[in-house]
Design a protein around this motif. Structure first.
Motif, PDB file in Angstrom:
ATOM      1  N   ALA A  15       4.489   4.826   0.588  1.00 48.73           N
ATOM      2  CA  ALA A  15       5.546   3.895   0.177  1.00 48.73           C
ATOM      3  C   ALA A  15       4.958   2.563  -0.291  1.00 48.73           C
ATOM      4  CB  ALA A  15       6.519   3.673   1.326  1.00 48.73           C
ATOM      5  N   LEU A  16       3.917   2.091   0.386  1.00 49.27           N
ATOM      6  CA  LEU A  16       3.264   0.841  -0.035  1.00 49.27           C
ATOM      7  C   LEU A  16       2.569   0.997  -1.383  1.00 49.27           C
ATOM      8  CD1 LEU A  16       1.680  -0.382   3.311  1.00 49.27           C
ATOM      9  CD2 LEU A  16       3.451  -1.543   1.992  1.00 49.27           C
ATOM     10  N   GLU A  17       1.805   2.060  -1.528  1.00 51.50           N
ATOM     11  CA  GLU A  17       1.017   2.239  -2.752  1.00 51.50           C
ATOM     12  C   GLU A  17       1.864   2.521  -3.983  1.00 51.50           C
ATOM     13  OE1 GLU A  17      -2.572   4.226  -2.867  1.00 51.50           O
ATOM     14  OE2 GLU A  17      -3.312   3.267  -1.051  1.00 51.50           O
ATOM     15  N   THR A  21      -1.786  -4.337   7.473  1.00 48.43           N
ATOM     16  CA  THR A  21      -1.760  -4.802   6.081  1.00 48.43           C
ATOM     17  C   THR A  21      -2.242  -6.253   5.992  1.00 48.43           C
ATOM     18  OG1 THR A  21       0.596  -5.254   6.393  1.00 48.43           O
ATOM     19  CG2 THR A  21       0.028  -3.231   5.227  1.00 48.43           C
ATOM     20  N   PRO A  22      -3.504  -6.496   6.364  1.00 48.43           N
ATOM     21  CA  PRO A  22      -4.021  -7.855   6.203  1.00 48.43           C
ATOM     22  C   PRO A  22      -4.080  -8.196   4.717  1.00 48.43           C
ATOM     23  CG  PRO A  22      -5.796  -6.348   6.751  1.00 48.43           C
ATOM     24  CD  PRO A  22      -4.511  -5.572   6.847  1.00 48.43           C
ATOM     25  N   GLY A  23      -3.674  -9.382   4.361  1.00 42.49           N
ATOM     26  CA  GLY A  23      -3.658  -9.738   2.941  1.00 42.49           C
ATOM     27  C   GLY A  23      -2.592  -9.002   2.166  1.00 42.49           C
ATOM     28  N   ARG A  24      -1.600  -8.438   2.866  1.00 44.23           N
ATOM     29  CA  ARG A  24      -0.487  -7.684   2.254  1.00 44.23           C
ATOM     30  C   ARG A  24      -0.941  -6.438   1.483  1.00 44.23           C
ATOM     31  NH1 ARG A  24       4.332 -10.703   2.601  1.00 44.23           N
ATOM     32  NH2 ARG A  24       3.940 -12.831   3.215  1.00 44.23           N
ATOM     33  N   VAL A  25      -2.040  -5.831   1.932  1.00 44.54           N
ATOM     34  CA  VAL A  25      -2.563  -4.594   1.349  1.00 44.54           C
ATOM     35  C   VAL A  25      -2.920  -3.669   2.507  1.00 44.54           C
ATOM     36  CG1 VAL A  25      -4.418  -3.572  -0.020  1.00 44.54           C
ATOM     37  CG2 VAL A  25      -3.483  -5.796  -0.657  1.00 44.54           C
TER      38      VAL A  25
END
Length: 87
Positions: A10-12, A42-46
């Motif tokens: 879902a993130l990718e 998700t450090p750095g929103r990744v």
């Protein structure tokens, strides 16, 4: 499909946006009606695939994905198979 891959997918694919440092992804289980939450690093929103979580059968350690289950039906309410039939 394994439950733990839903969040990273879902993130990718842009279905959801990441929060920092952890993103909570709620998953609806169609067969049972249960809701689960996956907590993704998700450090750095990744999403960070690297980690020290080791599972039997996997060659390399990976990021830990914490799962919690809410509203899980039990007993006669739950259906393991979509049709409710074993054959």
């Amino acid at each position: 499909m394994a439950l733990e891959v839903v969040g990273p997918f879902a993130l990718e694919t842009g279905m959801i946006k990441a929060d920092a440092p952890v993103t909570a992804v709620r998953v609806h289980h169609v067969n049972t009606g249960a809701i689960s939450t996956a907590l993704l690093p998700t450090p750095g929103r990744v999403f960070d695939y690297a980690g020290d979580c080791i599972l039997p059968g996997l060659l390399h350690p990976a990021a830990p994905i914490r799962l919690s289950f809410e509203d899980a039906p039990s007993g006669g309410e739950a259906r393991l198979l979509p049709t409710g039939l074993s054959r």
